[in-house]
Design an enzyme around this catalytic site. Structure first.
Site, PDB file in Angstrom:
ATOM      1  N   PHE A 128       5.378  -5.354 -24.476  1.00 49.39           N
ATOM      2  CA  PHE A 128       6.167  -5.252 -23.239  1.00 49.39           C
ATOM      3  C   PHE A 128       7.648  -5.593 -23.480  1.00 49.39           C
ATOM      4  CE2 PHE A 128       7.205  -8.447 -19.678  1.00 49.39           C
ATOM      5  CZ  PHE A 128       7.983  -7.543 -18.971  1.00 49.39           C
TER       6      PHE A 128
ATOM      7  N   ALA B  12       6.024 -10.937 -32.084  1.00 51.57           N
ATOM      8  CA  ALA B  12       4.576 -10.764 -32.224  1.00 51.57           C
ATOM      9  C   ALA B  12       3.873 -12.088 -31.986  1.00 51.57           C
ATOM     10  CB  ALA B  12       4.252 -10.249 -33.619  1.00 51.57           C
TER      11      ALA B  12
ATOM     12  N   TYR C 164      -1.670 -22.506 -26.318  1.00 51.73           N
ATOM     13  CA  TYR C 164      -0.579 -21.530 -26.438  1.00 51.73           C
ATOM     14  C   TYR C 164       0.782 -22.238 -26.502  1.00 51.73           C
ATOM     15  CZ  TYR C 164       2.830 -18.043 -24.992  1.00 51.73           C
ATOM     16  OH  TYR C 164       3.949 -17.244 -24.923  1.00 51.73           O
TER      17      TYR C 164
ATOM     18  N   LYS D   8       3.612 -22.265 -29.569  1.00 54.77           N
ATOM     19  CA  LYS D   8       5.018 -21.860 -29.430  1.00 54.77           C
ATOM     20  C   LYS D   8       5.957 -23.005 -29.826  1.00 54.77           C
ATOM     21  CE  LYS D   8       4.985 -17.591 -28.427  1.00 54.77           C
ATOM     22  NZ  LYS D   8       5.751 -16.598 -29.195  1.00 54.77           N
TER      23      LYS D   8
ATOM     24  N   ASN E 176       9.357 -16.726 -16.833  1.00 56.77           N
ATOM     25  CA  ASN E 176       8.391 -15.683 -16.459  1.00 56.77           C
ATOM     26  C   ASN E 176       9.058 -14.306 -16.486  1.00 56.77           C
ATOM     27  OD1 ASN E 176       7.242 -18.276 -15.482  1.00 56.77           O
ATOM     28  ND2 ASN E 176       5.603 -16.938 -14.770  1.00 56.77           N
TER      29      ASN E 176
ATOM     30  N   PHE F 230      -3.087 -18.095  -5.402  1.00 53.91           N
ATOM     31  CA  PHE F 230      -3.901 -19.234  -5.831  1.00 53.91           C
ATOM     32  C   PHE F 230      -3.235 -20.521  -5.361  1.00 53.91           C
ATOM     33  CE2 PHE F 230      -4.730 -16.303  -9.674  1.00 53.91           C
ATOM     34  CZ  PHE F 230      -5.759 -15.650  -9.011  1.00 53.91           C
TER      35      PHE F 230
ATOM     36  N   ARG G 277      -5.420 -22.310  -9.222  1.00 60.54           N
ATOM     37  CA  ARG G 277      -5.861 -21.994 -10.574  1.00 60.54           C
ATOM     38  C   ARG G 277      -5.846 -23.260 -11.423  1.00 60.54           C
ATOM     39  NH1 ARG G 277      -2.667 -17.250 -13.524  1.00 60.54           N
ATOM     40  NH2 ARG G 277      -1.245 -18.964 -13.983  1.00 60.54           N
TER      41      ARG G 277
HETATM   42  C1  UD1 Z   1       3.512 -17.845 -17.526  1.00 51.44           C
HETATM   43  C2  UD1 Z   1       3.173 -16.971 -18.708  1.00 51.44           C
HETATM   44  C3  UD1 Z   1       2.603 -17.763 -19.818  1.00 51.44           C
HETATM   45  C4  UD1 Z   1       3.495 -18.947 -20.136  1.00 51.44           C
HETATM   46  C5  UD1 Z   1       3.695 -19.767 -18.877  1.00 51.44           C
HETATM   47  C6  UD1 Z   1       4.646 -20.912 -19.175  1.00 51.44           C
HETATM   48  C7  UD1 Z   1       2.656 -14.729 -17.940  1.00 51.44           C
HETATM   49  C8  UD1 Z   1       1.583 -13.757 -17.672  1.00 51.44           C
HETATM   50  N1  UD1 Z   1       2.239 -15.954 -18.301  1.00 51.44           N
HETATM   51  O1  UD1 Z   1       2.338 -18.350 -16.932  1.00 51.44           O
HETATM   52  O2  UD1 Z   1       2.482 -16.940 -20.966  1.00 51.44           O
HETATM   53  O3  UD1 Z   1       2.873 -19.765 -21.064  1.00 51.44           O
HETATM   54  O4  UD1 Z   1       4.308 -18.949 -17.909  1.00 51.44           O
HETATM   55  O5  UD1 Z   1       4.636 -21.838 -18.164  1.00 51.44           O
HETATM   56  O6  UD1 Z   1       3.830 -14.449 -17.833  1.00 51.44           O
HETATM   57  N2  UD1 Z   1      -0.769 -16.321  -9.221  1.00 51.44           N
HETATM   58  C9  UD1 Z   1      -1.314 -16.047  -7.980  1.00 51.44           C
HETATM   59  N3  UD1 Z   1      -2.076 -14.937  -7.861  1.00 51.44           N
HETATM   60  C10 UD1 Z   1      -2.346 -14.083  -8.899  1.00 51.44           C
HETATM   61  C11 UD1 Z   1      -1.794 -14.397 -10.155  1.00 51.44           C
HETATM   62  C12 UD1 Z   1      -1.017 -15.531 -10.287  1.00 51.44           C
HETATM   63  O7  UD1 Z   1      -1.098 -16.788  -7.018  1.00 51.44           O
HETATM   64  O8  UD1 Z   1      -3.041 -13.088  -8.693  1.00 51.44           O
HETATM   65  C13 UD1 Z   1       0.087 -17.507  -9.351  1.00 51.44           C
HETATM   66  C14 UD1 Z   1      -0.397 -18.467 -10.404  1.00 51.44           C
HETATM   67  O9  UD1 Z   1      -1.343 -19.355  -9.896  1.00 51.44           O
HETATM   68  C15 UD1 Z   1       0.897 -19.134 -10.820  1.00 51.44           C
HETATM   69  C16 UD1 Z   1       1.972 -18.063 -10.592  1.00 51.44           C
HETATM   70  O10 UD1 Z   1       1.376 -17.084  -9.765  1.00 51.44           O
HETATM   71  O11 UD1 Z   1       1.168 -20.243 -10.004  1.00 51.44           O
HETATM   72  C17 UD1 Z   1       2.454 -17.414 -11.864  1.00 51.44           C
HETATM   73  O12 UD1 Z   1       1.321 -17.027 -12.614  1.00 51.44           O
HETATM   74  P1  UD1 Z   1       1.455 -16.141 -13.946  1.00 51.44           P
HETATM   75  O13 UD1 Z   1       2.205 -14.915 -13.668  1.00 51.44           O
HETATM   76  O14 UD1 Z   1       0.067 -16.017 -14.498  1.00 51.44           O
HETATM   77  O15 UD1 Z   1       2.374 -16.990 -14.905  1.00 51.44           O
HETATM   78  P2  UD1 Z   1       2.337 -18.519 -15.365  1.00 51.44           P
HETATM   79  O16 UD1 Z   1       1.089 -19.198 -15.027  1.00 51.44           O
HETATM   80  O17 UD1 Z   1       3.613 -19.119 -14.882  1.00 51.44           O
END
Ligand code: UD1
Length: 320
Positions: A15, A81, A148, A152, A177, A208, A274
């Site tokens: 990506f 990578a 993870y 890093k 993000n 969540f 979550r």
């Molecule tokens: C992201 C990174 C991760 C990194 C982390 C560092 C991604 C996919 N993940 O995780 O690699 O290690 O930052 O802190 O970019 N949420 C919802 N509904 C959904 C999906 C997510 O409410 O359907 C919420 C999650 O609970 C979270 C937020 O959205 O609070 C962001 O989630 P997500 O995009 O998975 O990223 P991070 O958890 O911040």
């Protein structure tokens, strides 16, 4: 261009990597991509085939021979990578260590052997762990809460040590993000691609927890720009920089904005928090501003519109 002509992007079919490759080719660099296609996709590189100076090699960053082959003759290495899923790292920490730490060390060592000029590392805000309501600064305590994040952190320490011990010019970028076109949509993908795809299906976003958790969403093209600045900046060497937008957005705000922009008549649905979710993750980007001259240009609204447009065109292309 400071004498650089040939660069390597590991994870260049992914990506973020593929956007970097597009920009590098556009600016006249010869670009070698190393990718094992475990999560990278050939279609991300569809604009690159047949272009002057583009070379694609399928291979693993842990493989010394293949890394030696791709690094030979290269001035700058962008090392993206990695296995990037936090849940995968919880299920299989040994594999994530192997790829993210062992792979990084392998590439770094070859860079020293071959005499690469600069090494730019894709780090993560995951090294900080749980936040406490103030934007993250690079000198904050590092306390990762996932394998993870540990991988890093090890990667970035290796970068700094390789600068100190061997003089390899390393720069670490801690991504917050990142979102944008080509982000994978699947159970482990970022919240923005999940919400957009649900809304395209006419389904409500599922939040969540209470939705008050906040993130710093940074558009992929701004991240590419940070990589360019890191390649050229003299003062960046041996340093680490947050790469975010510098703005905080709650998941409630994000859901509301996407519903508005996509014009879908739904309301978010709330579900259990979550496990291990960080409440607060925002970037203080003053060091990147000052040292790199980094200035994020794409607002969340603009970035979301571009991302929505891309998913509309590529709708149905689900990959986990
Ligand atoms: C992201 C990174 C991760 C990194 C982390 C560092 C991604 C996919 N993940 O995780 O690699 O290690 O930052 O802190 O970019 N949420 C919802 N509904 C959904 C999906 C997510 O409410 O359907 C919420 C999650 O609970 C979270 C937020 O959205 O609070 C962001 O989630 P997500 O995009 O998975 O990223 P991070 O958890 O911040």
């Amino acid at each position: 261009m400071r004498g650089y002509s040939r660069v390597l992007v590991t994870g260049g079919a992914g990506f973020i990597g593929s956007h970097l490759v597009d920009r590098l080719l556009g600016e006249g660099f010869e670009v070698v991509v190393l990718d094992d296609f475990s999560s990278g996709r050939m279609e991300n590189l569809s604009g690159c085939f047949g272009r002057d100076g583009f070379v694609l090699v399928r291979g693993d960053v842990r493989d010394r021979d293949v890394v030696r082959k791709v690094v030979e003759g290269v001035d700058v290495v962008f090392h993206l990578a990695a296995l990037v899923s936090v849940p995968v790292s919880v299920e299989n920490p040994v594999l994530v260590e192997d790829v993210n730490v062992g792979g990084t060390l392998n590439v770094l060592k070859v860079c020293v052997d071959v005499g690469v000029k600069r090494f730019v590392f894709a780090g993560s805000c995951a090294v900080y762990g749980e936040g406490h309501g103030v934007p993250r600064r690079e000198d904050d305590v590092l306390d990762p809460i996932s394998p993870y994040g540990v991988s890093k952190l090890a990667g970035e320490f290796y970068c700094r040590v390789f600068y100190r011990v061997y003089g390899l010019e390393t720069v670490v970028l801690r991504y917050f993000n990142v979102y944008g076109p080509r982000q994978v949509y699947g159970p482990y993908s970022g919240v923005i691609s999940i919400f957009i795809n649900r809304l395209l299906e006419g389904r409500p976003p599922v939040i969540f927890g209470d939705g008050n958790q906040v993130r710093d969403f940074v558009y992929v093209k701004d991240v590419v720009e940070a990589n360019f600045l890191a390649m050229f900046s003299k003062n960046a060497v041996g340093e680490v920089f947050n790469v975010g937008s510098g703005r905080c957005t709650s998941i409630n705000e994000l859901a509301g904005l996407l519903i508005e922009l996509m014009g879908v008549d739904v309301k978010p649905v709330y579900s259990d928090p979550r496990l291990g979710d960080i409440r607060y993750s925002c970037a203080d980007i003053s060091r990147a501003r000052k040292v790199l001259g980094f200035e994020p240009k794409v607002s969340l609204r603009e970035g979301l519109l571009e991302t929505i447009a891309w998913f509309k065109e590529n709708y149905g292309r689900k990959t986990a």
